[in-house]
Write a protein that holds these residues in place. Structure first.
Motif, PDB file in Angstrom:
ATOM      1  N   THR A 175       0.817  -1.224  -0.073  1.00  0.00           N
ATOM      2  CA  THR A 175       0.179  -0.065  -0.061  1.00  0.00           C
ATOM      3  C   THR A 175       0.810   1.411   0.050  1.00  0.00           C
ATOM      4  N   VAL A 176       1.881   1.148   0.659  1.00  0.00           N
ATOM      5  CA  VAL A 176       2.901   2.412   0.762  1.00  0.00           C
ATOM      6  C   VAL A 176       3.485   2.397  -0.792  1.00  0.00           C
ATOM      7  N   LYS A 177       3.852   1.547  -1.339  1.00  0.00           N
ATOM      8  CA  LYS A 177       4.661   1.723  -2.633  1.00  0.00           C
ATOM      9  C   LYS A 177       3.341   2.330  -3.702  1.00  0.00           C
ATOM     10  N   SER A 178       2.338   1.628  -3.446  1.00  0.00           N
ATOM     11  CA  SER A 178       1.143   2.173  -4.270  1.00  0.00           C
ATOM     12  C   SER A 178       0.806   3.498  -4.123  1.00  0.00           C
ATOM     13  N   ARG A 179       0.845   4.080  -2.812  1.00  0.00           N
ATOM     14  CA  ARG A 179       0.626   5.765  -2.848  1.00  0.00           C
ATOM     15  C   ARG A 179       1.651   6.419  -2.961  1.00  0.00           C
ATOM     16  N   CYS A 180       2.736   5.755  -2.827  1.00  0.00           N
ATOM     17  CA  CYS A 180       4.005   6.685  -3.249  1.00  0.00           C
ATOM     18  C   CYS A 180       3.964   6.822  -4.809  1.00  0.00           C
ATOM     19  N   GLY A 183       1.430   9.195  -5.849  1.00  0.00           N
ATOM     20  CA  GLY A 183       1.566  10.486  -5.418  1.00  0.00           C
ATOM     21  C   GLY A 183       2.767  11.157  -6.329  1.00  0.00           C
ATOM     22  N   ARG A 184       3.586  10.232  -6.775  1.00  0.00           N
ATOM     23  CA  ARG A 184       4.823  10.879  -7.647  1.00  0.00           C
ATOM     24  C   ARG A 184       4.404  11.105  -9.137  1.00  0.00           C
ATOM     25  N   ALA A 185       3.284  10.139  -9.497  1.00  0.00           N
ATOM     26  CA  ALA A 185       2.859  10.390 -10.810  1.00  0.00           C
ATOM     27  C   ALA A 185       2.097  11.592 -10.720  1.00  0.00           C
ATOM     28  N   LYS A 186       1.251  12.176  -9.963  1.00  0.00           N
ATOM     29  CA  LYS A 186       0.598  13.490  -9.852  1.00  0.00           C
ATOM     30  C   LYS A 186       1.771  14.586  -9.743  1.00  0.00           C
ATOM     31  N   LEU A 187       2.716  14.325  -8.757  1.00  0.00           N
ATOM     32  CA  LEU A 187       3.589  15.409  -8.823  1.00  0.00           C
ATOM     33  C   LEU A 187       4.404  15.739 -10.157  1.00  0.00           C
TER      34      LEU A 187
END
Length: 214
Positions: A175-180, A183-187
């Protein structure tokens, strides 16, 4: 990666080992009036860094850290030693940050709205200094959903491994990997005007080292 040590060794520690965080917490539970104050001294700067990066507001970060330490003081007996004291404290601070962000969040923000907000608020001057880039990264983080922001702060800025971040957040490593990743894709499009990716990486790494050493 194993959990971070409760407290880094200091000069001369080989001759006189420092009291561990876990021992201090046990002393506090046993009634030592000074033990918890020492824990606060050791970790308040790091907790402040986490709260500030996650919330992006100094006043709210100060409130969260204060509330988190009060909560830790009162709930010290709930610590079971399954993780480092620092991980336990991080969990309390991050959960307080997430609760505050969720209370303030009215609705999810769409990706195109994120990009529009970034374009509207982006400075029109050439941002080349490390401070300017760091400020832009912080501003961009504030546009992300709370869960993604918290994961990125822990992993990319505080230098936690995925497993350790998962322990802090109370979720599986996947889940942490997915959220990161999300998030990186949006940034990426939000920070696309920072063309020199090596500079951005350098700033992120330097900022993470700075916060880890706090």
């Amino acid at each position: 990666m194993t959990s971070p040590p409760d407290h880094p060794p200091t000069a001369g520690s080989a001759a006189r080992p420092a009291v561990s965080d876990a021992d201090l917490l046990n002393r506090h539970i046993a009634g030592d009036p000074h033990a918890f104050g020492e824990i606060v001294k050791r970790h308040r700067d790091r907790m402040w860094a986490v709260a500030l990066r996650t919330l992006g507001d100094p006043d709210e970060a100060a409130d969260v850290v204060q509330d988190a330490f009060v909560s830790a003081y009162r709930k010290a007996e709930s610590f079971r030693g399954e993780a480092a004291v620092t991980t336990w404290l991080h969990r309390i601070v991050v959960n307080a940050c997430l609760d505050r962000m969720r209370r303030k969040s009215v609705r999810p923000v769409a990706d195109d709205e994120l990009i529009e907000a970034a374009e509207r608020d982006a400075p029109h001057t050439d941002q080349t200094g490390e401070r300017e880039i760091s400020l832009e990264v912080t501003a961009a983080l504030k546009l992300l959903p709370a869960d993604q922001r918290a994961a990125l702060v822990l992993v990319d800025m505080m230098g936690y491994g995925v497993d350790d971040a998962a322990s802090v957040l109370g979720v599986p490593p996947g889940t942490v990997k997915s959220r990161c990743a999300r998030g990186r894709a949006k940034l990426a499009p939000i920070l696309s005007h920072l063309r020199n990716r090596s500079d951005l990486t350098r700033v992120s790494s330097a900022k993470g080292a700075e916060l880890r050493d706090a």
